[in-house]
Motif scaffolding. Structure first.
Motif, PDB file in Angstrom:
ATOM      1  N   PHE A  89       0.839  -1.202   0.000  1.00 15.80           N
ATOM      2  CA  PHE A  89       0.000   0.000   0.000  1.00 15.80           C
ATOM      3  C   PHE A  89       0.875   1.255   0.000  1.00 15.80           C
ATOM      4  CE2 PHE A  89      -2.004   3.490   2.248  1.00 15.80           C
ATOM      5  CZ  PHE A  89      -3.266   3.578   1.659  1.00 15.80           C
ATOM      6  N   VAL A  90       1.919   1.248   0.816  1.00 15.66           N
ATOM      7  CA  VAL A  90       2.816   2.404   0.885  1.00 15.66           C
ATOM      8  C   VAL A  90       3.488   2.646  -0.456  1.00 15.66           C
ATOM      9  CG1 VAL A  90       4.915   3.317   1.947  1.00 15.66           C
ATOM     10  CG2 VAL A  90       3.224   2.140   3.358  1.00 15.66           C
ATOM     11  N   ARG A  91       3.975   1.602  -1.082  1.00 15.48           N
ATOM     12  CA  ARG A  91       4.686   1.763  -2.356  1.00 15.48           C
ATOM     13  C   ARG A  91       3.755   2.272  -3.458  1.00 15.48           C
ATOM     14  NH1 ARG A  91       6.626  -3.707  -0.742  1.00 15.48           N
ATOM     15  NH2 ARG A  91       8.563  -3.379   0.423  1.00 15.48           N
ATOM     16  N   ARG A  92       2.488   1.875  -3.413  1.00 13.43           N
ATOM     17  CA  ARG A  92       1.531   2.335  -4.432  1.00 13.43           C
ATOM     18  C   ARG A  92       1.130   3.796  -4.212  1.00 13.43           C
ATOM     19  NH1 ARG A  92      -1.103  -2.518  -3.147  1.00 13.43           N
ATOM     20  NH2 ARG A  92      -2.722  -1.310  -2.076  1.00 13.43           N
ATOM     21  N   ASN A  93       0.995   4.184  -2.947  1.00 12.84           N
ATOM     22  CA  ASN A  93       0.402   5.481  -2.624  1.00 12.84           C
ATOM     23  C   ASN A  93       1.385   6.505  -2.070  1.00 12.84           C
ATOM     24  OD1 ASN A  93      -2.674   4.868  -2.925  1.00 12.84           O
ATOM     25  ND2 ASN A  93      -1.870   3.145  -1.741  1.00 12.84           N
ATOM     26  N   ASP A  94       2.591   6.068  -1.752  1.00 14.16           N
ATOM     27  CA  ASP A  94       3.621   6.943  -1.202  1.00 14.16           C
ATOM     28  C   ASP A  94       3.208   7.548   0.138  1.00 14.16           C
ATOM     29  OD1 ASP A  94       6.317   7.689  -1.724  1.00 14.16           O
ATOM     30  OD2 ASP A  94       5.670   9.767  -2.008  1.00 14.16           O
ATOM     31  N   HIS A  95       2.368   6.865   0.849  1.00 14.17           N
ATOM     32  CA  HIS A  95       2.052   7.214   2.233  1.00 14.17           C
ATOM     33  C   HIS A  95       1.550   5.959   2.939  1.00 14.17           C
ATOM     34  CE1 HIS A  95      -2.121   7.821   0.539  1.00 14.17           C
ATOM     35  NE2 HIS A  95      -2.423   7.156   1.639  1.00 14.17           N
ATOM     36  N   ALA A  96       1.556   5.996   4.254  1.00 15.08           N
ATOM     37  CA  ALA A  96       1.055   4.883   5.063  1.00 15.08           C
ATOM     38  C   ALA A  96      -0.149   5.354   5.858  1.00 15.08           C
ATOM     39  CB  ALA A  96       2.141   4.369   6.005  1.00 15.08           C
ATOM     40  N   ALA A  97      -1.016   4.420   6.195  1.00 13.39           N
ATOM     41  CA  ALA A  97      -2.174   4.700   7.033  1.00 13.39           C
ATOM     42  C   ALA A  97      -2.330   3.562   8.034  1.00 13.39           C
ATOM     43  CB  ALA A  97      -3.430   4.842   6.177  1.00 13.39           C
ATOM     44  N   ALA A  98      -2.477   3.905   9.296  1.00 11.74           N
ATOM     45  CA  ALA A  98      -2.584   2.885  10.351  1.00 11.74           C
ATOM     46  C   ALA A  98      -3.785   3.188  11.224  1.00 11.74           C
ATOM     47  CB  ALA A  98      -1.311   2.856  11.190  1.00 11.74           C
ATOM     48  N   LEU A  99      -4.632   2.191  11.434  1.00 15.88           N
ATOM     49  CA  LEU A  99      -5.845   2.350  12.223  1.00 15.88           C
ATOM     50  C   LEU A  99      -5.819   1.431  13.437  1.00 15.88           C
ATOM     51  CD1 LEU A  99      -8.748   3.436  12.615  1.00 15.88           C
ATOM     52  CD2 LEU A  99      -9.527   1.589  11.102  1.00 15.88           C
ATOM     53  N   GLU A 100      -5.822   2.020  14.634  1.00 24.06           N
ATOM     54  CA  GLU A 100      -5.915   1.284  15.900  1.00 24.06           C
ATOM     55  C   GLU A 100      -4.903   0.137  15.983  1.00 24.06           C
ATOM     56  OE1 GLU A 100     -10.415   2.038  17.385  1.00 24.06           O
ATOM     57  OE2 GLU A 100     -10.186   0.399  15.959  1.00 24.06           O
ATOM     58  N   GLN A 101      -3.679   0.422  15.594  1.00 27.45           N
ATOM     59  CA  GLN A 101      -2.632  -0.592  15.637  1.00 27.45           C
ATOM     60  C   GLN A 101      -2.066  -0.783  17.039  1.00 27.45           C
ATOM     61  OE1 GLN A 101      -1.077  -2.648  12.985  1.00 27.45           O
ATOM     62  NE2 GLN A 101      -3.178  -2.236  12.382  1.00 27.45           N
TER      63      GLN A 101
END
Length: 295
Positions: A193-205
């Motif tokens: 996901f990071v490589r495709r979008n150039d950002h990361a998203a984390a939910l309640e990790q």
């Protein structure tokens, strides 16, 4: 916390390696939020050192003012902070990052951080706190696992392939919530996901009600040097809103930090040498701040 025993260190055969210095640092890093005071036996067990070696290290650190005693229990003294402040002062962190992070914080009132890789963890080198009372309150010098942080996802996704392979071979997954990434397959999906979008998203990790987004800080050559993130509350914004509003602001901050790094090459060289010199290729596992308990 990850622990490497005295018999498992990767420097064997290096005649210039100062074993006693390494042991002293290992002793310092054995003190955590969960173990702020320890007996000699507890320090020896936690570090993997013999009681005699641990005693000599503690004795030396006590003479130098880095360790004190409460009865028969050892504890760190405030002088240890001088080790971390030497890095902050010499690397101009305030000029390089703090102002730009503060601007993002003032716009969204989130916690905003700059971090680099540090062994199997991300290490916070600049941080602007939010007002929320959360379990994992980050600060400068704080260390969190790569696999369950947006910062870690960005930094690992763009690491050297051999370093990524080493990480997957050594990581142990611990669940902090029901949403915590707990398998190599889930983590690989997050990296893709990071490589495709150039950002990361984390939910309640790491804890319920908390979410974050992160973007890379790149050198002029495109190498990822660090990552910046916003961490907020689910009651204030959902993940789509975080991505839509925070990611553009973080990209702007990351670009400005990258430009500032060019003006302060010592910090740039510090980050780059940390990524190159470590045995894993990800960064040496050394943090003069708090770490959470990890497998």
């Amino acid at each position: 916390m990850n622990k490497t025993s005295a018999s498992q260190r990767p420097h064997e055969g290096d005649r210039d390696f100062v074993e006693s210095l390494a042991r002293g640092l290992e002793v310092i890093l054995s003190f955590t939020r969960e173990s702020p005071e320890m007996t000699l036996k507890e320090v020896a067990e936690k570090t993997g050192l013999s009681p005699a070696t641990a005693r000599r290290s503690l004795h030396t650190l006590r003479k130098l003012g880095y360790v004190g005693m409460n009865g028969k229990r050892f504890l760190l003294r405030a002088k240890v902070l001088s080790l971390g402040s030497a890095f902050l002062n010499s690397m101009n962190i305030k000029d390089v990052a703090d102002h730009f992070l503060q601007e993002v914080h003032e716009e969204f009132h989130d916690a905003v951080s700059l971090a680099v890789l540090n062994g199997n963890h991300v290490l916070y080198v600049s941080h602007i706190s939010s007002m929320r009372d959360n379990r994992f309150r980050a600060r400068i010098g704080y260390s969190l696992p790569i696999y369950c942080t947006s910062l870690g996802h960005v930094l690992l996704a763009f690491s050297d392939p051999k370093a990524i392979e080493t990480y997957f071979d050594t990581v142990s997954f611990e669940r902090y919530t029901s949403r915590t990434i707990s398998s190599a397959e889930e983590l690989q999906s997050a990296l893709d996901f990071v490589r495709r979008n150039d950002h990361a998203a984390a939910l309640e990790q790491l804890e319920y009600g908390v979410l974050s987004v992160a973007v890379p800080v790149r050198s002029p050559d495109g190498d990822v040097l660090a990552a910046v993130n916003c961490s907020g509350e689910l009651s204030r914004a959902n993940l789509d809103t975080m991505i839509e509003t925070r990611v553009p602001a973080l990209r702007k901050a990351a670009d400005r930090i990258a430009a500032a790094l060019e003006r302060h090459p010592a910090l740039l060289h510090s980050i780059q040498s940390g990524n190159v010199d470590s045995p894993s290729g990800i960064g040496a596992d050394l943090a003069l701040g708090g770490t959470i308990a990890t497998p």
